[in-house]
Each structure stands twice: as structure tokens, then as C-alpha cells.
Design a protein around this motif. Structure first.
Motif, PDB file in Angstrom:
ATOM      1  N   ILE A  22      45.732  42.107  28.529  1.00  0.00           N
ATOM      2  CA  ILE A  22      44.339  42.183  28.753  1.00  0.00           C
ATOM      3  C   ILE A  22      43.756  43.344  27.870  1.00  0.00           C
ATOM      4  O   ILE A  22      43.088  43.770  27.660  1.00  0.00           O
ATOM      5  CB  ILE A  22      44.664  42.066  30.230  1.00  0.00           C
ATOM      6  N   ARG A  78      41.343  44.225  25.251  1.00  0.00           N
ATOM      7  CA  ARG A  78      40.518  44.953  25.675  1.00  0.00           C
ATOM      8  C   ARG A  78      40.065  46.525  25.185  1.00  0.00           C
ATOM      9  O   ARG A  78      39.348  46.617  24.857  1.00  0.00           O
ATOM     10  CB  ARG A  78      39.904  44.324  26.973  1.00  0.00           C
ATOM     11  N   ILE A 120      45.530  35.389  36.161  1.00  0.00           N
ATOM     12  CA  ILE A 120      44.174  35.948  35.617  1.00  0.00           C
ATOM     13  C   ILE A 120      42.860  35.674  36.791  1.00  0.00           C
ATOM     14  O   ILE A 120      43.255  34.982  37.615  1.00  0.00           O
ATOM     15  CB  ILE A 120      44.064  34.769  34.134  1.00  0.00           C
ATOM     16  N   ASP A 172      38.313  38.188  33.660  1.00  0.00           N
ATOM     17  CA  ASP A 172      39.417  37.951  32.486  1.00  0.00           C
ATOM     18  C   ASP A 172      39.332  36.218  32.285  1.00  0.00           C
ATOM     19  O   ASP A 172      39.467  35.835  31.116  1.00  0.00           O
ATOM     20  CB  ASP A 172      40.828  37.990  32.694  1.00  0.00           C
ATOM     21  N   GLN A 215      36.099  35.490  30.160  1.00  0.00           N
ATOM     22  CA  GLN A 215      35.540  35.627  28.717  1.00  0.00           C
ATOM     23  C   GLN A 215      36.917  35.998  28.066  1.00  0.00           C
ATOM     24  O   GLN A 215      36.996  35.350  26.321  1.00  0.00           O
ATOM     25  CB  GLN A 215      35.748  37.410  28.565  1.00  0.00           C
ATOM     26  N   LEU A 216      38.492  35.776  28.318  1.00  0.00           N
ATOM     27  CA  LEU A 216      39.549  35.743  27.436  1.00  0.00           C
ATOM     28  C   LEU A 216      40.248  34.245  27.306  1.00  0.00           C
ATOM     29  O   LEU A 216      41.254  33.631  26.863  1.00  0.00           O
ATOM     30  CB  LEU A 216      40.654  37.119  27.811  1.00  0.00           C
ATOM     31  N   SER A 259      36.230  34.121  21.978  1.00  0.00           N
ATOM     32  CA  SER A 259      37.012  35.510  22.356  1.00  0.00           C
ATOM     33  C   SER A 259      37.641  36.537  21.190  1.00  0.00           C
ATOM     34  O   SER A 259      37.789  37.329  22.244  1.00  0.00           O
ATOM     35  CB  SER A 259      38.211  35.394  23.368  1.00  0.00           C
ATOM     36  N   CYS A 276      36.178  40.322  21.826  1.00  0.00           N
ATOM     37  CA  CYS A 276      37.212  41.878  21.692  1.00  0.00           C
ATOM     38  C   CYS A 276      36.840  42.577  20.290  1.00  0.00           C
ATOM     39  O   CYS A 276      37.460  44.121  20.678  1.00  0.00           O
ATOM     40  CB  CYS A 276      38.854  41.098  21.858  1.00  0.00           C
TER      41      CYS A 276
END
Length: 537
Positions: free
Chosen positions: A475, A479, A509, A513, A516-517, A525, A529
Motif C-alpha cells: 500500500i 500511495r 485490507i 484502501d 480505492q485500490l 486505481s 495512484c
């Protein structure tokens, strides 16, 4: 002070030959300038010599320098012709004509022009004279139509001069290289052969053009013959290093693969060498020095390099002959990785293995049978062998990543605590501002993430990665652009690995997160990022 003065004079005399007015050079050609023969700082400004190993190398260097001078003048002439600067066009034509005539005259005096070169020399000299005459006619012309038609004619003649000059220089270079190759083939003197190999190796550093000429003149075959003779075992490493340099061009690989290994005995009778079998023999010979095995690995790495599309195409064309010896070569390379005494040897061996794993899944299967995961991960913990991002790049970027495609690799990696090592590699950072080192670190991070994603298909691997806090690190890489050196390839690999782990263990997770991911499409995504500003809060 005397030594400094001598060095300065020598430097001036070296430069003088290529920087004086060419009209003066034509008058002074073949008149060497020297000092007392007993003086230790003696330097004779002469043209092309006729005999001796050292002189042969000097001949080639002189040819290259003089060719560069002529090529520069011709390039200037093309530019000035387009601008219509007729006075300068004519002056450049005169200078180029003088340079060419001086070079042809000196080479002819030193070597004697071979019959096959004479027609090219004659045509070149005639074209140079024609170029001088026609540009002179344009000096006093005012008719725009006439000048326009002359510009087209001069451009055509100038193109012919450039092509003819290039052909003549290539033939002259080939003629000099043939002398070195004959020394390899005909001499029994160790010192003479060593000098010839050294000269060829030096020439390969001057660019792919010379490598192509060396290959076409039979350099690879001659060098490999040296490697098949026990009496020259001390020259194996140097000879193989030269072969690796030559094989940066397609002609070198073509010559290496010229002979079919299945017909080895017949090939020996016709004085031809099977390059792949020769490399296999050297790699498996336990009595052979580590340096020779390392250079043999370098040749394998060169001819299997996936980054060079031309050599890769050539190598895959002859894949069958390589596959015949793959078992022996892969076995010897992994042993060399295990026993390597320094980082350079390990890098060459691992680079060769990395390239081979692209060829066929059989190579990966052989490596697993040879306990390669254990050997490579142990090497990663040994700073004497794996001491740079480049070595880690080879170990992770292809070997472990390609091995991870096979299901049985997961248990080997778990047994060797490989997941912990992969997470350490995800944190790889350059120790300097060197761009190549930074790029190597990016590749290490990217392929570490790719390997983790592939291995995480196994539930035990996925759980081990989660227990070792792989998710927070992935992560962070997604990010924080600074953590991945703003690399998009690292970002994509980390997103893929994160999604793989989330599939098996979604509770690892956090909701934000995941939103968004994980939940969006991969491309969404990625865009989120890649456009994310680094937070300093």
C-alpha cells in the motif's frame, strides 16, 4: 619537468596529423617527424605502418581517426550545400579531396592496395575530383536555375563519394583485421596469440561496425578454436571475453551458431567449431579456471539477451542447437552462482541464467531440480556475491520471477524464507544518484512484486506474506510515488500483488484502501495512484 614537456610535445604531435591544413599535409605526407632514436620520449608521426602486432592496432586506430575526419568534412558539405553557401561548399570539397587522397596514398604505400580495393579507390578519387571541379564552377555562377540543377548534381555525387568512401574504409579495416585473425589461426606462439586477442578485444570497444567486420572475417571461429586447445588454457578467459563483445551484433551470433552441434565430428573435420558445445565444454570443465567459466557465462548472457531484438531473433532461430546443451549449461551456471568468489562472477552467471529462463520452461524445471531457489536466496544474503542492485536485479528480475510460474516453486520459496527476502527487495533503494542504479532498483521492486503476486496463488504463501506485513508495504508503494521512484511499472506490479493477497484474505485490507485500490478497475486505481500528490502530513 622534462617528462611533462615530453608528454606535451607527444600530445601535440599526435593531434598535429589530424588538425593541420590538409594542403600542407599533402606536401608533407610520408615524411615522418622524429627525434633522436635514443630518446625515451620518442614519437614518430608517421602514417600507416606495415608490420608488427602493435602497428596493426595503430593502423586500425589511424584509419578510424582519418575516416572520422573525412566523414566530418562530408557531413559539413551536405549541410552547407543545403544552405547554398557555395564558397564554403567548394572549400570543404577541396579539403575532403585532400584528406581522401592523402589517406589513399599512405595506405597504398604502407600496405599495397589489394586488387579488390583498387576499383573502389579509383572510383572514389575520380568522384572527389569531380566534386571539386563542379563546386568550383558554381562559385562564379549567378543563374538560380543553374545553381539549383547543380545542387542536385552535387548532392548525388556527394552521396556517391560518401558510399564509396565507407566501402573503401570497411575493406581497409577488414584487411587489417584479417592480419590479426591469421595470427590466431597460424601462430603457435603464446605471446603473439595473446597480443592478437588483446588487439581484437580493443577493437570491439570501438562500436558495432568493427564487431561486424571481425565476425564476417571469421573472428569468432578463430577464437573458439583457441578455446578448444589445452595448450592455450591461460587465454580462454580473454578469448571468450572477445567473443562476447563480438556477439553484440547479429553477425557474431550467426557465426557462433554457424555449425550444427549434432554434426560435431563432421564439423571438426571441416575445421569448423560448434560454438554452443564449446561453451558447454568450458562451463562443465572443473579444471578450468573460474575466470574462463565466468567469461563463458558472459557469452551465453550476450547471445541470449532479450533486450536486443536482433540478437534475440537470431538466438531463437537456432534454439534447437541451444536446447541440446541446455541441461549442461544450466547445471554449470547454477554451480558457478553457488561457488562464485566475487560479485562480478555471480552477476555474469546469474545474468546468463536469467536470459535462459525466457527461452523454455524446461530451463525453469531444471533449475528447480537443482535446488536453485535455495542457492539464489542464499546468495542474496551473501554481500560478497550479491553486492549491488544489478545482481539483485538478475536474481529477482527474471530467475525467481520466472520460476514462480511453476507451482512447485512456492514450497521451495517458503522453505527458504523467500517471502521475507522478497519484502526486503520491495524496499530496495539506490545508494547514489546514478540513473542506471535507480533503474535497477525499480526493476528489483517491480519483479519482487510480480514474484509475490505469482506465488500468492498458493494459500500458504499468501498467508505468510500477510503475516510478514506485506500488505502495508504494498500500500505504501502504491500511495507514495517517492517510495517507488515514481515508477509506473512498480505501481502496476504492486497493485496486482495487493489484489492477489486481498482475494485470499480480504480482511487484511482496510475499507478505505479496498475502496480505492481493490474495488475499482485496475486502470482506475492506477490513475488514482499515479496522480496522487505525496502527503507531508
Amino acid at each position: 619537468m622534462h617528462a611533462i614537456q615530453v608528454d606535451s610535445v607527444q600530445r601535440w604531435m599526435e593531434d598535429l596529423r589530424h588538425m593541420t591544413e590538409v594542403e600542407c599535409m599533402c606536401v608533407l605526407q610520408s615524411k615522418p617527424i622524429g627525434v633522436d632514436e635514443d630518446c625515451p620520449g620518442e614519437l614518430i608521426v608517421s602514417g600507416l605502418g606495415a608490420t608488427g602486432d602493435h602497428v596493426t592496432r595503430d593502423n586500425l586506430q589511424t584509419l578510424l581517426k582519418r575516416a572520422l575526419v573525412v566523414s566530418t568534412e562530408l557531413g559539413k558539405m551536405f549541410h552547407r550545400l543545403e544552405k547554398g553557401r557555395w564558397l564554403r561548399v567548394h572549400g570543404t570539397a577541396v579539403r575532403a579531396n585532400c584528406h581522401v587522397r592523402s589517406l589513399v596514398h599512405e595506405y597504398s604505400c604502407a600496405r599495397g592496395t589489394p586488387a579488390h580495393m583498387q576499383k573502389y579507390e579509383t572510383a572514389l578519387l575520380e568522384k572527389c575530383m569531380e566534386l571539386t571541379v563542379i563546386t568550383e564552377r558554381c562559385l562564379h555562377a549567378d543563374d538560380e536555375y543553374f545553381l539549383k540543377s547543380m545542387k542536385e548534381a552535387i548532392h548525388e555525387i556527394l552521396t556517391d563519394v560518401s558510399d564509396s568512401f565507407s566501402q573503401m574504409i570497411d575493406m581497409a579495416l577488414a584487411n587489417e583485421i584479417q592480419i590479426l585473425i591469421r595470427q590466431l589461426e597460424e601462430s603457435d606462439n603464446l605471446f603473439t596469440i595473446e597480443n592478437a586477442i588483446s588487439n581484437l578485444l580493443s577493437l570491439t570497444q570501438d562500436g558495432p561496425q568493427l564487431c561486424s567486420i571481425i565476425a564476417k572475417e571469421g573472428g569468432v571461429v578463430a577464437l573458439l578454436k583457441i578455446c578448444r586447445q589445452d595448450c592455450f588454457s591461460c587465454l580462454y578467459a580473454q578469448a571468450l571475453r572477445t567473443v562476447a563483445s563480438i556477439c553484440c551484433v547479429e553477425e557474431g551470433i550467426n557465426q557462433l551458431e554457424k555449425v550444427d552441434g549434432i554434426l560435431c565430428l563432421a564439423d571438426i573435420l571441416t575445421d569448423e567449431v560448434d560454438g554452443i558445445l564449446c561453451l558447454a565444454d568450458i562451463l562443465t570443465d572443473e579444471a578450468c579456471a573460474e575466470a574462463a567459466r565466468a567469461e563463458a557465462a558472459a557469452v551465453v548472457a550476450q547471445i541470449t539477451s532479450p533486450q536486443d531484438t536482433s540478437t534475440q531473433h537470431t538466438a531463437t532461430q537456432h534454439l534447437a542447437s541451444f536446447l541440446e546443451s541446455m541441461q549442461d549449461i544450466v547445471t554449470s551456471l547454477i554451480k558457478l552462482c553457488e561457488s562464485a568468489s566475487c560479485g562480478e562472477v555471480f552477476l555474469l552467471a546469474s545474468a546468463a541464467l536469467a536470459n535462459i529462463t525466457f527461452f523454455d520452461s524446461m530451463a525453469c524445471e531444471i533449475l528447480l531440480q537443482l535446488n536453485a531457489v535455495h542457492i539464489l536466496l542464499q546468495a542474496c544474503r551473501d554481500r560478497q556475491r550479491v553486492d549491488t542492485p544489478y545482481s539483485k536485479d538478475q536474481v529477482v528480475v527474471t530467475i525467481l520471477a520466472n520460476l514462480s510460474v511453476l507451482e512447485q516453486s512456492a514450497s521451495d520459496v517458503l522453505h527458504e524464507n523467500g517471502i521475507e527476502r522478497l519484502l526486503l527487495l520491495l524496499g530496495e533503494k539506490p545508494s547514489s544518484s546514478n540513473p542506471s542504479e535507480g533503474a535497477a532498483c525499480e526493476r528489483v521492486q517491480q519483479k519482487a512484486a510480480v514474484t509475490l503476486a505469482r506465488l500468492s496463488k498458493d494459500p500458504d504463501v499468501a498467508q505468510a506474506a500477510i503475516d510478514l506485513q506485506a500488505v502495508p508495504r504494498l500500500i505504501e508503494l502504491c500511495r507514495s510515488p517517492a517510495e517507488r521512484n515514481s515508477s509506473d511499472s512498480v505501481l502496476v506490479a504492486c497493485l496486482a500483488a495487493l489484489r492477489r493477497l486481498a482475494t485470499g484474505c480480504p480482511e487484511s485490507i482496510s475499507p478505505s484502501d479496498h475502496q480505492q485500490l481493490i474495488k475499482p478497475r485496475l486502470v482506475d486505481s492506477f490513475l488514482l495512484c499515479s496522480n496522487m500528490e505525496e502527503s507531508f502530513v
